[in-house]
Design a protein around this motif. Structure first.
Motif, PDB file in Angstrom:
ATOM      1  N   MET A   6     -12.734 -74.850  -0.795  1.00 10.89           N
ATOM      2  CA  MET A   6     -13.114 -73.768  -1.899  1.00 10.89           C
ATOM      3  C   MET A   6     -14.616 -74.330  -2.106  1.00 10.89           C
ATOM      4  O   MET A   6     -15.037 -75.141  -1.909  1.00 10.89           O
ATOM      5  N   THR A   7     -15.310 -73.240  -2.494  1.00  6.05           N
ATOM      6  CA  THR A   7     -16.676 -73.152  -2.708  1.00  6.05           C
ATOM      7  C   THR A   7     -16.861 -73.436  -4.332  1.00  6.05           C
ATOM      8  O   THR A   7     -15.809 -73.119  -5.063  1.00  6.05           O
ATOM      9  N   PRO A   8     -18.053 -73.300  -4.813  1.00  5.98           N
ATOM     10  CA  PRO A   8     -18.413 -73.511  -6.086  1.00  5.98           C
ATOM     11  C   PRO A   8     -18.002 -72.198  -6.725  1.00  5.98           C
ATOM     12  O   PRO A   8     -17.418 -72.222  -8.033  1.00  5.98           O
ATOM     13  N   GLY A   9     -18.174 -71.199  -6.121  1.00  8.74           N
ATOM     14  CA  GLY A   9     -17.816 -69.798  -6.708  1.00  8.74           C
ATOM     15  C   GLY A   9     -16.233 -69.580  -6.675  1.00  8.74           C
ATOM     16  O   GLY A   9     -15.555 -68.773  -7.764  1.00  8.74           O
ATOM     17  N   MET A  10     -15.504 -70.181  -5.858  1.00 14.85           N
ATOM     18  CA  MET A  10     -14.315 -70.167  -5.891  1.00 14.85           C
ATOM     19  C   MET A  10     -13.392 -71.049  -6.978  1.00 14.85           C
ATOM     20  O   MET A  10     -12.479 -70.796  -7.614  1.00 14.85           O
ATOM     21  N   VAL A  11     -14.169 -72.104  -7.009  1.00 14.82           N
ATOM     22  CA  VAL A  11     -13.776 -72.996  -7.976  1.00 14.82           C
ATOM     23  C   VAL A  11     -13.878 -72.343  -9.694  1.00 14.82           C
ATOM     24  O   VAL A  11     -12.991 -72.477 -10.397  1.00 14.82           O
ATOM     25  N   ALA A  12     -14.906 -71.655  -9.669  1.00 14.67           N
ATOM     26  CA  ALA A  12     -15.261 -71.167 -11.034  1.00 14.67           C
ATOM     27  C   ALA A  12     -14.227 -70.067 -11.210  1.00 14.67           C
ATOM     28  O   ALA A  12     -13.920 -69.520 -12.488  1.00 14.67           O
ATOM     29  N   LEU A  13     -13.640 -69.221 -10.106  1.00 11.27           N
ATOM     30  CA  LEU A  13     -12.826 -68.188 -10.404  1.00 11.27           C
ATOM     31  C   LEU A  13     -11.360 -68.529 -10.213  1.00 11.27           C
ATOM     32  O   LEU A  13     -10.452 -67.568 -10.340  1.00 11.27           O
ATOM     33  N   GLY A  14     -11.132 -69.853  -9.745  1.00 15.18           N
ATOM     34  CA  GLY A  14      -9.775 -70.314  -9.727  1.00 15.18           C
ATOM     35  C   GLY A  14      -9.140 -69.889  -8.366  1.00 15.18           C
ATOM     36  O   GLY A  14      -7.819 -69.234  -8.539  1.00 15.18           O
ATOM     37  N   MET A  15      -9.637 -69.992  -7.368  1.00 16.40           N
ATOM     38  CA  MET A  15      -9.178 -69.701  -6.001  1.00 16.40           C
ATOM     39  C   MET A  15      -9.349 -70.682  -5.031  1.00 16.40           C
ATOM     40  O   MET A  15     -10.201 -71.412  -5.115  1.00 16.40           O
ATOM     41  N   ARG A  16      -8.752 -70.832  -3.841  1.00 15.49           N
ATOM     42  CA  ARG A  16      -9.121 -71.415  -2.530  1.00 15.49           C
ATOM     43  C   ARG A  16      -8.689 -70.930  -1.426  1.00 15.49           C
ATOM     44  O   ARG A  16      -7.785 -70.115  -1.559  1.00 15.49           O
ATOM     45  N   VAL A  17      -9.335 -71.298  -0.215  1.00 14.20           N
ATOM     46  CA  VAL A  17      -8.957 -70.943   1.010  1.00 14.20           C
ATOM     47  C   VAL A  17      -7.697 -71.902   1.527  1.00 14.20           C
ATOM     48  O   VAL A  17      -7.909 -73.213   1.196  1.00 14.20           O
ATOM     49  N   ALA A  18      -6.580 -71.184   1.937  1.00 11.31           N
ATOM     50  CA  ALA A  18      -5.506 -72.211   2.506  1.00 11.31           C
ATOM     51  C   ALA A  18      -5.179 -71.765   3.887  1.00 11.31           C
ATOM     52  O   ALA A  18      -5.502 -70.497   4.197  1.00 11.31           O
ATOM     53  N   ARG A  19      -4.961 -72.573   4.742  1.00 11.31           N
ATOM     54  CA  ARG A  19      -4.278 -72.258   6.259  1.00 11.31           C
ATOM     55  C   ARG A  19      -3.093 -71.605   6.038  1.00 11.31           C
ATOM     56  O   ARG A  19      -2.167 -71.974   5.229  1.00 11.31           O
ATOM     57  N   VAL A  20      -2.900 -70.528   6.805  1.00 13.22           N
ATOM     58  CA  VAL A  20      -1.114 -69.851   6.936  1.00 13.22           C
ATOM     59  C   VAL A  20      -0.326 -70.717   7.151  1.00 13.22           C
ATOM     60  O   VAL A  20       1.063 -70.489   6.746  1.00 13.22           O
ATOM     61  N   ASP A  21      -0.677 -71.657   7.936  1.00 11.38           N
ATOM     62  CA  ASP A  21       0.369 -72.656   8.375  1.00 11.38           C
ATOM     63  C   ASP A  21       0.671 -73.684   7.190  1.00 11.38           C
ATOM     64  O   ASP A  21       1.526 -74.725   7.267  1.00 11.38           O
ATOM     65  N   MET A  22      -0.086 -73.643   5.930  1.00 11.30           N
ATOM     66  CA  MET A  22      -0.105 -74.673   4.980  1.00 11.30           C
ATOM     67  C   MET A  22      -0.498 -75.993   4.938  1.00 11.30           C
ATOM     68  O   MET A  22      -0.045 -76.852   4.444  1.00 11.30           O
ATOM     69  N   ALA A  23      -1.409 -76.331   6.140  1.00 17.39           N
ATOM     70  CA  ALA A  23      -1.877 -77.543   6.318  1.00 17.39           C
ATOM     71  C   ALA A  23      -2.858 -77.944   5.308  1.00 17.39           C
ATOM     72  O   ALA A  23      -3.338 -76.801   4.751  1.00 17.39           O
ATOM     73  N   PRO A  24      -2.877 -79.225   4.956  1.00 16.65           N
ATOM     74  CA  PRO A  24      -3.524 -79.628   3.961  1.00 16.65           C
ATOM     75  C   PRO A  24      -5.118 -79.289   3.764  1.00 16.65           C
ATOM     76  O   PRO A  24      -5.858 -78.898   2.854  1.00 16.65           O
ATOM     77  N   LEU A  25      -5.770 -79.215   5.175  1.00 20.61           N
ATOM     78  CA  LEU A  25      -7.318 -79.090   5.248  1.00 20.61           C
ATOM     79  C   LEU A  25      -7.395 -77.731   5.945  1.00 20.61           C
ATOM     80  O   LEU A  25      -6.740 -77.530   7.057  1.00 20.61           O
ATOM     81  N   VAL A  26      -8.373 -76.977   5.814  1.00 16.95           N
ATOM     82  CA  VAL A  26      -8.710 -76.006   6.507  1.00 16.95           C
ATOM     83  C   VAL A  26      -9.612 -76.370   7.878  1.00 16.95           C
ATOM     84  O   VAL A  26      -9.515 -75.950   8.827  1.00 16.95           O
ATOM     85  N   GLY A  27     -10.468 -77.364   7.852  1.00 15.55           N
ATOM     86  CA  GLY A  27     -11.079 -77.980   8.929  1.00 15.55           C
ATOM     87  C   GLY A  27     -12.566 -77.348   9.166  1.00 15.55           C
ATOM     88  O   GLY A  27     -12.707 -76.156   8.716  1.00 15.55           O
ATOM     89  N   LEU A  28     -13.430 -78.132   9.686  1.00 18.18           N
ATOM     90  CA  LEU A  28     -14.744 -77.654  10.130  1.00 18.18           C
ATOM     91  C   LEU A  28     -14.552 -76.552  11.081  1.00 18.18           C
ATOM     92  O   LEU A  28     -15.589 -75.668  10.836  1.00 18.18           O
ATOM     93  N   PRO A  29     -14.163 -76.582  12.210  1.00 17.94           N
ATOM     94  CA  PRO A  29     -14.327 -75.334  13.208  1.00 17.94           C
ATOM     95  C   PRO A  29     -13.846 -74.022  12.287  1.00 17.94           C
ATOM     96  O   PRO A  29     -14.327 -73.031  12.568  1.00 17.94           O
ATOM     97  N   ARG A  30     -12.563 -74.089  11.550  1.00 23.26           N
ATOM     98  CA  ARG A  30     -12.082 -72.740  10.971  1.00 23.26           C
ATOM     99  C   ARG A  30     -13.112 -72.565   9.965  1.00 23.26           C
ATOM    100  O   ARG A  30     -13.554 -71.484   9.759  1.00 23.26           O
TER     101      ARG A  30
END
Length: 156
Positions: free
Chosen positions: A95-119
């Motif tokens: 998540m970014t600061p804007g995502m934190v402020a609005l209550g959301m986050r990016v998740a991988r569709v395979d539900m792995a814990p980290l998005v990772g740098l390349p993605r």
């Protein structure tokens, strides 16, 4: 019986890419219809990006000084600050600061814990082009999310 125009319009009952009538955005990924973990709508996503851009603009002006307001390079400075402000936190925290402020986050569709740098780098680059987020699928995912196999979900 379907009318002639319903056979090719997106969202029509005969469109093979349309989820079932009882489906909802994110259903094919096992996400709930509403509440924590549900997909986020376009308005909230746009608000998060707008907050991140305002923060990037303020940081760029802080480091460049107010004299940079008339400069033609300020736009690129803001974009580079926004890129770093978006890619790195997305890779590590989802998540970014804007995502934190609005209550959301990016998740991988395979539900792995980290998005990772390349993605996160690819997702941010495509997001910075602007067109990919506007063209969305039935789950509300833009091209940037589809290319990186991610989805934006609610955290509260």
């Amino acid at each position: 019986m379907a009318r002639w125009h319903e056979s090719w319009l997106p969202g029509s009952p005969v469109d093979p890419d349309t989820p079932a009538a009882d489906g909802h955005p994110g259903a094919k990924f096992g996400l709930p219809r509403e509440g924590v973990g549900a997909t986020v709508g376009f308005g909230r996503r746009l608000g998060g990006v707008a907050i991140d851009w305002m923060i990037a603009y303020a940081l760029a002006l802080f480091f460049s000084g107010l004299d940079a307001l008339g400069s033609s390079s300020l736009g690129w400075t803001v974009w580079l600050v926004w890129f770093a402000l978006t890619a790195l936190p997305t890779a590590i925290f989802g998540m970014t600061p804007g995502m934190v402020a609005l209550g959301m986050r990016v998740a991988r569709v395979d539900m792995a814990p980290l998005v990772g740098l390349p993605r996160a780098l690819l997702r941010t680059l495509l997001l910075g082009i602007v067109v990919p987020p506007i063209v969305r699928d039935d789950d509300g995912r833009g091209w940037h999310d589809r290319a990186t196999r991610t989805i934006v979900i609610r955290t509260r």
